[in-house]
Design a protein around this motif. Structure first.
Motif, PDB file in Angstrom:
ATOM      1  N   ASP A  31      28.982 -76.066  39.756  1.00  0.00           N
ATOM      2  CA  ASP A  31      30.064 -75.972  38.831  1.00  0.00           C
ATOM      3  C   ASP A  31      30.156 -75.446  37.610  1.00  0.00           C
ATOM      4  N   GLU A  32      31.367 -74.895  37.318  1.00  0.00           N
ATOM      5  CA  GLU A  32      31.474 -74.401  35.980  1.00  0.00           C
ATOM      6  C   GLU A  32      31.722 -75.591  35.170  1.00  0.00           C
ATOM      7  N   TYR A  33      31.292 -75.441  33.807  1.00  0.00           N
ATOM      8  CA  TYR A  33      31.706 -76.459  33.062  1.00  0.00           C
ATOM      9  C   TYR A  33      33.082 -76.562  32.478  1.00  0.00           C
ATOM     10  N   PRO A  34      33.646 -77.659  32.498  1.00  0.00           N
ATOM     11  CA  PRO A  34      35.005 -77.930  32.235  1.00  0.00           C
ATOM     12  C   PRO A  34      35.631 -77.275  31.042  1.00  0.00           C
ATOM     13  N   ILE A  35      36.917 -76.639  31.039  1.00  0.00           N
ATOM     14  CA  ILE A  35      37.291 -75.964  29.978  1.00  0.00           C
ATOM     15  C   ILE A  35      38.105 -76.932  29.004  1.00  0.00           C
ATOM     16  N   ALA A  36      38.987 -77.722  29.716  1.00  0.00           N
ATOM     17  CA  ALA A  36      39.840 -78.882  29.166  1.00  0.00           C
ATOM     18  C   ALA A  36      39.595 -80.216  29.799  1.00  0.00           C
ATOM     19  N   PRO A  37      38.432 -80.662  29.593  1.00  0.00           N
ATOM     20  CA  PRO A  37      38.347 -81.963  30.242  1.00  0.00           C
ATOM     21  C   PRO A  37      38.991 -83.263  29.411  1.00  0.00           C
ATOM     22  N   GLU A  38      39.243 -84.257  30.469  1.00  0.00           N
ATOM     23  CA  GLU A  38      39.786 -85.549  29.610  1.00  0.00           C
ATOM     24  C   GLU A  38      38.743 -86.403  29.595  1.00  0.00           C
ATOM     25  N   ALA A  39      38.619 -86.983  28.172  1.00  0.00           N
ATOM     26  CA  ALA A  39      37.893 -88.250  27.934  1.00  0.00           C
ATOM     27  C   ALA A  39      37.661 -89.263  28.975  1.00  0.00           C
ATOM     28  N   THR A  40      36.497 -89.605  29.345  1.00  0.00           N
ATOM     29  CA  THR A  40      36.516 -90.877  30.006  1.00  0.00           C
ATOM     30  C   THR A  40      35.600 -91.951  29.543  1.00  0.00           C
ATOM     31  N   ILE A  81      45.871 -75.747  26.470  1.00  0.00           N
ATOM     32  CA  ILE A  81      44.787 -75.199  27.404  1.00  0.00           C
ATOM     33  C   ILE A  81      44.543 -75.943  28.609  1.00  0.00           C
ATOM     34  N   LYS A  82      44.713 -75.406  29.822  1.00  0.00           N
ATOM     35  CA  LYS A  82      44.790 -76.196  30.951  1.00  0.00           C
ATOM     36  C   LYS A  82      43.677 -75.731  32.007  1.00  0.00           C
ATOM     37  N   GLU A  83      43.020 -76.308  32.837  1.00  0.00           N
ATOM     38  CA  GLU A  83      42.101 -75.737  33.944  1.00  0.00           C
ATOM     39  C   GLU A  83      42.446 -76.340  35.333  1.00  0.00           C
ATOM     40  N   ILE A  84      42.541 -75.185  36.078  1.00  0.00           N
ATOM     41  CA  ILE A  84      42.723 -75.487  37.502  1.00  0.00           C
ATOM     42  C   ILE A  84      41.338 -75.297  38.293  1.00  0.00           C
ATOM     43  N   PRO A 142      29.717 -68.043  24.134  1.00  0.00           N
ATOM     44  CA  PRO A 142      29.284 -69.286  24.093  1.00  0.00           C
ATOM     45  C   PRO A 142      30.055 -70.225  24.783  1.00  0.00           C
ATOM     46  N   TRP A 143      31.193 -69.970  25.222  1.00  0.00           N
ATOM     47  CA  TRP A 143      32.065 -70.826  26.188  1.00  0.00           C
ATOM     48  C   TRP A 143      31.474 -70.807  27.386  1.00  0.00           C
ATOM     49  N   ASN A 144      30.807 -69.780  27.873  1.00  0.00           N
ATOM     50  CA  ASN A 144      30.447 -69.627  29.245  1.00  0.00           C
ATOM     51  C   ASN A 144      28.923 -70.226  29.399  1.00  0.00           C
ATOM     52  N   LEU A 145      28.967 -71.621  29.246  1.00  0.00           N
ATOM     53  CA  LEU A 145      27.629 -72.321  29.425  1.00  0.00           C
ATOM     54  C   LEU A 145      26.966 -72.062  30.609  1.00  0.00           C
ATOM     55  N   GLU A 156      31.917 -84.250  25.521  1.00  0.00           N
ATOM     56  CA  GLU A 156      32.678 -84.423  24.226  1.00  0.00           C
ATOM     57  C   GLU A 156      32.978 -83.187  23.258  1.00  0.00           C
ATOM     58  N   ALA A 157      31.610 -82.448  23.279  1.00  0.00           N
ATOM     59  CA  ALA A 157      32.046 -81.139  22.690  1.00  0.00           C
ATOM     60  C   ALA A 157      33.152 -80.164  23.128  1.00  0.00           C
ATOM     61  N   SER A 158      33.167 -80.063  24.451  1.00  0.00           N
ATOM     62  CA  SER A 158      34.145 -79.273  25.102  1.00  0.00           C
ATOM     63  C   SER A 158      35.450 -79.826  24.859  1.00  0.00           C
ATOM     64  N   ILE A 159      35.777 -81.031  24.779  1.00  0.00           N
ATOM     65  CA  ILE A 159      37.118 -81.895  24.358  1.00  0.00           C
ATOM     66  C   ILE A 159      37.315 -81.458  22.886  1.00  0.00           C
ATOM     67  N   ASN A 160      36.324 -81.579  21.982  1.00  0.00           N
ATOM     68  CA  ASN A 160      36.621 -81.358  20.638  1.00  0.00           C
ATOM     69  C   ASN A 160      36.899 -79.831  20.489  1.00  0.00           C
ATOM     70  N   ARG A 161      36.325 -79.052  21.193  1.00  0.00           N
ATOM     71  CA  ARG A 161      36.670 -77.586  20.896  1.00  0.00           C
ATOM     72  C   ARG A 161      37.928 -77.217  21.453  1.00  0.00           C
ATOM     73  N   THR A 162      38.425 -77.833  22.628  1.00  0.00           N
ATOM     74  CA  THR A 162      39.821 -77.491  23.220  1.00  0.00           C
ATOM     75  C   THR A 162      40.878 -77.983  22.372  1.00  0.00           C
ATOM     76  N   LYS A 163      40.641 -79.366  21.856  1.00  0.00           N
ATOM     77  CA  LYS A 163      41.699 -79.936  21.207  1.00  0.00           C
ATOM     78  C   LYS A 163      41.920 -79.326  19.710  1.00  0.00           C
ATOM     79  N   THR A 164      40.550 -78.883  19.365  1.00  0.00           N
ATOM     80  CA  THR A 164      40.862 -77.878  17.899  1.00  0.00           C
ATOM     81  C   THR A 164      41.464 -76.761  18.020  1.00  0.00           C
ATOM     82  N   VAL A 165      41.171 -76.092  19.194  1.00  0.00           N
ATOM     83  CA  VAL A 165      41.846 -74.686  19.237  1.00  0.00           C
ATOM     84  C   VAL A 165      43.424 -75.183  19.486  1.00  0.00           C
TER      85      VAL A 165
END
Length: 536
Positions: free
Chosen positions: A114-123, A148-151, A229-232, A131-140
């Motif tokens: 699976d690709e790493y989430p681009i715009a994950p929601e915290a659980t 930023i939305k992912e399908i 570096p987004w393409n983990l 957590e870092a992905s959430i932080n990156r996306t919310k910062t941008v």
């Protein structure tokens, strides 16, 4: 070995910096270093040399994206001496405001790749990467006034197929797609990034990837995919060499080896010969039946899953390549007698073959058993992709990693194969506001570099390997990542070499002419297609 593989990387950044003049701002100033590999139209040509992508660290080490490990041991792509944290706008993009524009990514979800989430929601139960992905996306989103939305997609409806549907129906629902087995894809549905106002020499773009897939032999840049570096998952696709720390420490305690493994790597002295000596010191016919059998509990020096990937990784580790950029024509071409020292490569194959034809090596045909060997004490070294390490669920696991060994100490760099599970980013040609897309890609990559990638490395260092030394080793592994079009496009040379290594029957010198011709035919077809798509 003298000038082993006068092949690749020798002028990687020179090529990128010169060829991308039309792609954006002036290239950043870099310092060059003597290469291991020379790319030229004849073996004796002199060349300009660079590190893997030509970038130079002011402190610490650089990776294959030109990224830097800072002196405080925090791994950050692009930490080139600035004090930017990624928590504020990049100074070059202070005026960027997307006015609420939503950017939509179609990402793959199909199991263990699976690709790493681009715009994950915290659980509330997220690992540090999420957590870092959430932080990156919310910062941008916050800094640049966007969403930023992912399908999530699968094989039944890939991101590329959704883009094609948009093009055919005159709609625009998808901006970006990342999908497996699509490296090098170029068609009229996708944007040529080189035509956008993007500085593609920035260190938050993987320069080795760009140099591999940029079709620019006529001076016109054509780049339909990017990595960074987004393409983990492209880092997950690094083919690794693991070692069991318990087995290693027992060897040291018994006096069977005196090799300080981490220090040997850092000193540039980690070679096939050193590894062979450690394998011989480890192997143990536990039941004394004069047969080495993994299922009988015997202890090996090296194990891997029996799919052939490791042979390719050994080949790249000793400097081998299937395709390189020819400096005379500026084309990616097959290795041949005109571009490499065939005798030197053949000798390297013979030495690599000693690893897999050693009594202390076994290929395990069960992937679960192979991955179990990382930690069960039945091998010193084991080989698999980086993603496999994160799947180890033994809480007592005590293993770490090192790069694949060099051919000999004269080889300046360690190299790491990016396997064919890697992804890359493409953008839809249905997009009309390309200026926004250009700015978004830059800021998204920059903030991924600062906020996401360091936590990715920290995750492996602290939660997978649980060893401080692993962080340094990952820096070295990522620094030397190799994207090879012959291998990734299954064009033939790398696959043939893997067979020579496995069987010990080295036909490289005899077969290289025909193998090169076949690969060059496929590369010519690829270039022609990309030029057709790009309108020239």
């Amino acid at each position: 070995m003298k000038r082993i593989l006068s092949l690749l990387i020798a002028i990687a950044m020179l090529v990128v910096a010169v060829s991308l003049v039309a792609c954006g701002n002036d290239p950043e100033t870099t310092t060059t270093k003597k290469p291991d590999v020379t790319t030229s139209s004849s073996k004796g040509d002199s060349t300009t040399s660079t590190d893997n992508d030509g970038t130079t660290a002011s402190s610490g080490t650089t990776d294959g994206n030109g990224t830097t490990a800072s002196t405080d041991n925090t791994t950050e792509p692009g930490g080139s001496g600035d004090d930017l944290s990624g928590k504020t706008k990049h100074p070059d993009f202070m005026d960027v405001n997307f006015n609420g524009r939503e950017f939509v990514f179609a990402i793959q979800k199909k199991g263990d790749w699976d690709e790493y989430p681009i715009a994950p929601e915290a659980t509330g139960e997220d690992n540090i990467i999420t957590e870092a992905s959430i932080n990156r996306t919310k910062t941008v989103e916050s800094l640049y006034n966007c969403k930023i939305k992912e399908i999530q997609c699968d094989d039944n409806a890939t991101g590329y197929s959704l883009i094609s549907t948009d093009i055919q129906t005159g709609k625009h629902t998808i901006d970006f797609a990342e999908y497996q087995y699509s490296l090098g894809r170029a068609n009229a549905d996708l944007v040529n990034f080189a035509k956008l106002d993007i500085d593609l020499t920035h260190d938050w773009f993987d320069q080795s990837f760009i140099d591999t897939y940029n079709v620019n032999d006529d001076g016109v840049n054509r780049i339909f995919q990017l990595s960074g570096p987004w393409n983990l998952i492209s880092y997950d696709a690094s083919w690794m060499l693991y070692f069991n720390m318990t087995v290693y420490e027992a060897l040291l305690a018994a006096g069977k080896t005196n090799v300080d493994l981490y220090q040997t790597v850092k000193d540039g002295k980690w070679t096939i010969d050193v590894m062979l000596g450690m394998m011989d010191a480890t192997k143990n016919d536990v039941n004394g039946d004069q047969k080495m059998n993994y299922d009988d509990g015997d202890v090996f020096g090296l194990t891997t899953y029996g799919n052939g990937y490791m042979n390719n990784a050994i080949w790249f580790g000793i400097g081998g390549r299937g395709a390189i950029r020819d400096t005379a024509t500026n084309k990616i071409v097959a290795v041949s007698k005109d571009t490499v020292d065939v005798a030197a490569l053949s000798a390297a194959i013979d030495k690599a073959s000693k690893l897999v034809n050693n009594e202390g090596f076994t290929a395990i045909n069960s992937i679960d058993k192979a991955r179990g060997s990382f930690t069960n004490g039945q091998t010193l070294f084991a080989s698999e992709c980086l993603a496999a390490a994160s799947l180890v669920d033994d809480e007592n696991a005590n293993f770490s990693c090192v790069p694949f060994p060099k051919y000999n100490e004269e080889q300046e760099s360690y190299y790491t194969m990016v396997c064919n599970r890697a992804y890359a980013l493409a953008a839809s040609a249905a997009i009309s506001d390309l200026d926004n897309i250009a700015s978004f890609i830059e800021v998204f990559a920059f903030h991924s570099q600062k906020l996401l990638y360091p936590e990715y490395v920290n995750y492996y260092k602290t939660q997978v390997f649980c060893d401080d030394g692993a962080g340094e080793m990952l820096d070295i592994v990522f620094k030397g990542r190799v994207w090879d079009m012959d291998y990734l496009g299954n064009m033939g040379i790398t696959a043939a070499v893997a067979g020579y290594i496995s069987t010990g029957k080295n036909m490289f010198s005899k077969a290289i002419a025909s193998k090169s011709a076949a690969t060059n035919g496929k590369l010519d077809d690829y270039r022609a297609n990309v030029k057709k798509v790009a309108g020239k």
